[in-house]
Scaffold this active site. Sequence first.
Site, PDB file in Angstrom:
ATOM      1  N   GLU A  60       0.845  -1.297   0.045  1.00 30.48           N
ATOM      2  CA  GLU A  60      -0.202  -0.077   0.071  1.00 30.48           C
ATOM      3  C   GLU A  60       0.829   1.303  -0.091  1.00 30.48           C
ATOM      4  O   GLU A  60       0.604   2.307  -0.838  1.00 30.48           O
ATOM      5  CB  GLU A  60      -0.930  -0.117   1.137  1.00 30.48           C
ATOM      6  CG  GLU A  60      -2.127  -1.098   0.983  1.00 30.48           C
ATOM      7  CD  GLU A  60      -1.684  -2.494   1.214  1.00 30.48           C
ATOM      8  OE1 GLU A  60      -0.728  -2.809   2.018  1.00 30.48           O
ATOM      9  OE2 GLU A  60      -2.792  -3.231   1.290  1.00 30.48           O
ATOM     10  N   HIS A 129     -10.978  -4.454  10.183  1.00 29.82           N
ATOM     11  CA  HIS A 129     -11.516  -4.352   8.765  1.00 29.82           C
ATOM     12  C   HIS A 129     -12.903  -3.548   9.124  1.00 29.82           C
ATOM     13  O   HIS A 129     -13.793  -3.993   8.355  1.00 29.82           O
ATOM     14  CB  HIS A 129     -11.809  -5.864   8.365  1.00 29.82           C
ATOM     15  CG  HIS A 129     -10.405  -6.267   7.600  1.00 29.82           C
ATOM     16  ND1 HIS A 129      -9.361  -6.488   8.118  1.00 29.82           N
ATOM     17  CD2 HIS A 129     -10.616  -6.531   6.402  1.00 29.82           C
ATOM     18  CE1 HIS A 129      -8.595  -7.012   7.314  1.00 29.82           C
ATOM     19  NE2 HIS A 129      -9.042  -6.991   6.215  1.00 29.82           N
TER      20      HIS A 129
HETATM   21  C1  LIG Z   1      -2.416  -4.592   4.330  1.00 29.62           C
HETATM   22  C2  LIG Z   1      -3.377  -5.457   3.837  1.00 29.62           C
HETATM   23  N1  LIG Z   1      -3.447  -5.196   2.585  1.00 29.62           N
HETATM   24  C3  LIG Z   1      -4.304  -6.063   1.947  1.00 29.62           C
HETATM   25  C4  LIG Z   1      -5.095  -7.154   2.739  1.00 29.62           C
HETATM   26  C5  LIG Z   1      -6.093  -7.829   2.008  1.00 29.62           C
HETATM   27  N2  LIG Z   1      -5.833  -9.239   1.914  1.00 29.62           N
HETATM   28  C6  LIG Z   1      -6.034  -9.894   2.870  1.00 29.62           C
HETATM   29  S1  LIG Z   1      -5.135 -11.682   2.607  1.00 29.62           S
HETATM   30  C7  LIG Z   1      -4.547 -11.020   1.340  1.00 29.62           C
HETATM   31  C8  LIG Z   1      -3.799 -11.840   0.629  1.00 29.62           C
HETATM   32  C9  LIG Z   1      -2.535 -12.394   1.422  1.00 29.62           C
HETATM   33  O1  LIG Z   1      -1.632 -13.328   0.539  1.00 29.62           O
HETATM   34  P1  LIG Z   1      -0.520 -14.207   1.307  1.00 29.62           P
HETATM   35  O2  LIG Z   1       0.393 -13.272   2.218  1.00 29.62           O
HETATM   36  O3  LIG Z   1       0.236 -14.869   0.143  1.00 29.62           O
HETATM   37  O4  LIG Z   1      -1.285 -15.227   2.295  1.00 29.62           O
HETATM   38  P2  LIG Z   1      -2.140 -16.282   2.096  1.00 29.62           P
HETATM   39  O5  LIG Z   1      -3.699 -15.421   1.960  1.00 29.62           O
HETATM   40  O6  LIG Z   1      -1.952 -16.950   0.669  1.00 29.62           O
HETATM   41  O7  LIG Z   1      -2.088 -17.108   3.153  1.00 29.62           O
HETATM   42  C10 LIG Z   1      -4.727  -9.507   0.987  1.00 29.62           C
HETATM   43  C11 LIG Z   1      -4.411  -8.870  -0.127  1.00 29.62           C
HETATM   44  C12 LIG Z   1      -4.889  -6.928   4.015  1.00 29.62           C
HETATM   45  N3  LIG Z   1      -5.617  -7.726   4.723  1.00 29.62           N
HETATM   46  N4  LIG Z   1      -3.969  -6.189   4.640  1.00 29.62           N
END
Ligand SMILES: Cc1ncc(C[n+]2csc(CCOP(=O)(O)OP(=O)(O)O)c2C)c(N)n1
Lengths: 330, 327
Positions: A60, A129
């Site tokens: 971000e 959230h």
């Molecule tokens: C700072 C932030 N940006 C965006 C999100 C929305 N979001 C939640 S999980 C996620 C993907 C995370 O991917 P990864 O780190 O690979 O974990 P996975 O879900 O694959 O276990 C996103 C973009 C968030 N919760 N926090």
Amino acid sequence: MRQITLSTAVNEAIAEEMRRDETIFLIGEDVAEAGTPFKITSGLVEEFGTDRVIDTPIAEPGFMGIAVGAAMTGSRPIVDLMFGDFIFLIMDQLCNQAAKTHYMSGGKLNVPLVLRTNMGATRRSAAQHSQSLHAIVAHIPGLKIAMPSSAFEAKGLLKTAIRDNNPVVIFEDKLMYQDKADVPEGELLIPFGVANVKREGSDITLVGTSSMVQVAEKAAEILAAEGISAEVIDPRTIVPLDMDTINASVRKTSRCIVIDEGHQSFGVTSEIASRLMEESFYHLDGPVIRMGAMDVPIPFSPALEDITVPTPEGVAANARKLMAGEMFNG
Amino acid sequence: MTDAKTNTEDYLRMYRQMVRIRSFEDQANQLYLSAKMPGLTHMYSGEEAVAVGICEALKVTDKITSTHRGHGHCVAKGADFKQMFCELLGKEEGYCRGKGGSMHIADQSNGNLGANAIVGGSMGIATGSALSAKRLGRDDVTVCFFGDGATAQGLLYEVMNMAALWSLPVIYACENNGYSEYTRTDEIAAGSIVGRAEAFGIEAFKVDGQDVLAVNDLAQTLVARCRKGEGPFFIELETYRYHGHHVGDINREYYRPKDEEKEWHTNRDPITNFAKWLTAEGIVDQAELDTIQTEIKTDAASAVAYALDAKYPDVSEVDMHVFAETP
Ligand SMILES: Cc1ncc(C[n+]2csc(CCOP(=O)(O)OP(=O)(O)O)c2C)c(N)n1
Ligand SMILES: [Mg+2]
């Protein structure tokens, strides 16, 4: 007129503006094929391509900074911040960079960007959230803040924001994405700093922002059945803030409740209440009452979450007290 | 599979813990599908060997930080089903008295400093926990779990730099499940993931995250080295999430092919493969594993039933715990 959802209204506003102005691009996480988790930007990448609908990593501060730099050099970025809560991650780029650049450069540099994000509790999404953080950025001079209360405002305010030469932050209520309203096709520009009188009344003014406009309208219905006539005002933008309309209403009704989903302390409700105190004090028959989210992190448990935000019944109860001249104590 | 633990009891505990995670998630998914769970949740199914392989190398006093996909870490670090399900349902007996829910579940009693709904949000916390252990003369190790998507967060690079400068006892465990929400990892991560840590002079390892013994073997070594002051370390664990990004992500063929999902399910399931190894080595027979499965499923079902009946916190709790008591 046709009815569309708030989500569609946002999509339409972006598409119309992108067709009009080549310098506009959209940037954020999963905005392209996925169309965001709320499916707001679906279809845009098909029309405008990946050059103008840009998926980013989960970075971000990085993409916000990129948007600021692009805005300073001829582009007009629309930044999609998936949850309003993530605004804390981009505070430096938004508040130290975007907000101050025009001023610090003596008017020589502009940052025409729009940051679209959301707000609102009661989705069982817990403390990180569910926040409504508009007051925090409204505190920083140089940022304009719009808070659409329906699909109509969502389209009209967003189109105006995109054409504004300043950084504009738009907070959409997540709970309203599927709510429908009459929205004209094509051009719709709602000027900033012009409040909307949603319902006329003579006994009490209810000023509500975003989804709290609906709460105020429902409270007005409850009160009408009891013979209390409430006027409902939607400021639509909190920076700039249309105090003329709010003052005029309060001078007529002499009572006011301000309702906003941000935390009650140090928030939008406090700001509007104190301006009323300064500007319409001698017209008031009672204290201006603030109703915001409780001053607690939003709890996950449904049993607790629902009591943290203002409700129509709560607004009506306070209105009755004001009408009866009862005392309020903190 | 590599031979990490030599004792049948340890093997069975690892098996049991992986099955416990799978059963927990199956129940959680059902709660969502039957509209009994408030909000959304992210399933750990498929990634069990990561959490279990690592947490089985830790002591109760060691710390972990977890993610939005955190049930697996919580179970693996020793949490109890009843308190976890109560938390998922927002009940008073939950680990966080219902205030946190799935995305904020924390189990202080077992050293779980909490799941986090901010991607990358716990990287500073984990590193701070390691600093604290070092300063206060404890031999605790902290493991920071995060996803491949989280490697995009700048915070990681700030804290890895400091952890390396100050030789902190922290292990950065990157669960690379190939996706960051609805986007493939190769579209959001340039270059090499382990290379990021190596740039700070941090020893980094890549391991098959579906092989619980390989994970555990590496974790044992690195935890021991951390305790001797040789940290930090970085591990990239190759793994896969079976469900969608969250329980509501049902139609996902537009970003992830069904064939790929099938391949992982059939050939790379951490529980099935470990069971095969256990029986092939003659450590246990299938009947014993079946009994374990049945016991755990019954356990999970009764914990769910308990949580569904449990009471919500009293509304007076809403403004409790905003501030800690300061005597
Ligand atoms: C700072 C932030 N940006 C965006 C999100 C929305 N979001 C939640 S999980 C996620 C993907 C995370 O991917 P990864 O780190 O690979 O974990 P996975 O879900 O694959 O276990 C996103 C973009 C968030 N919760 N926090
Ligand atoms: Mg991932």
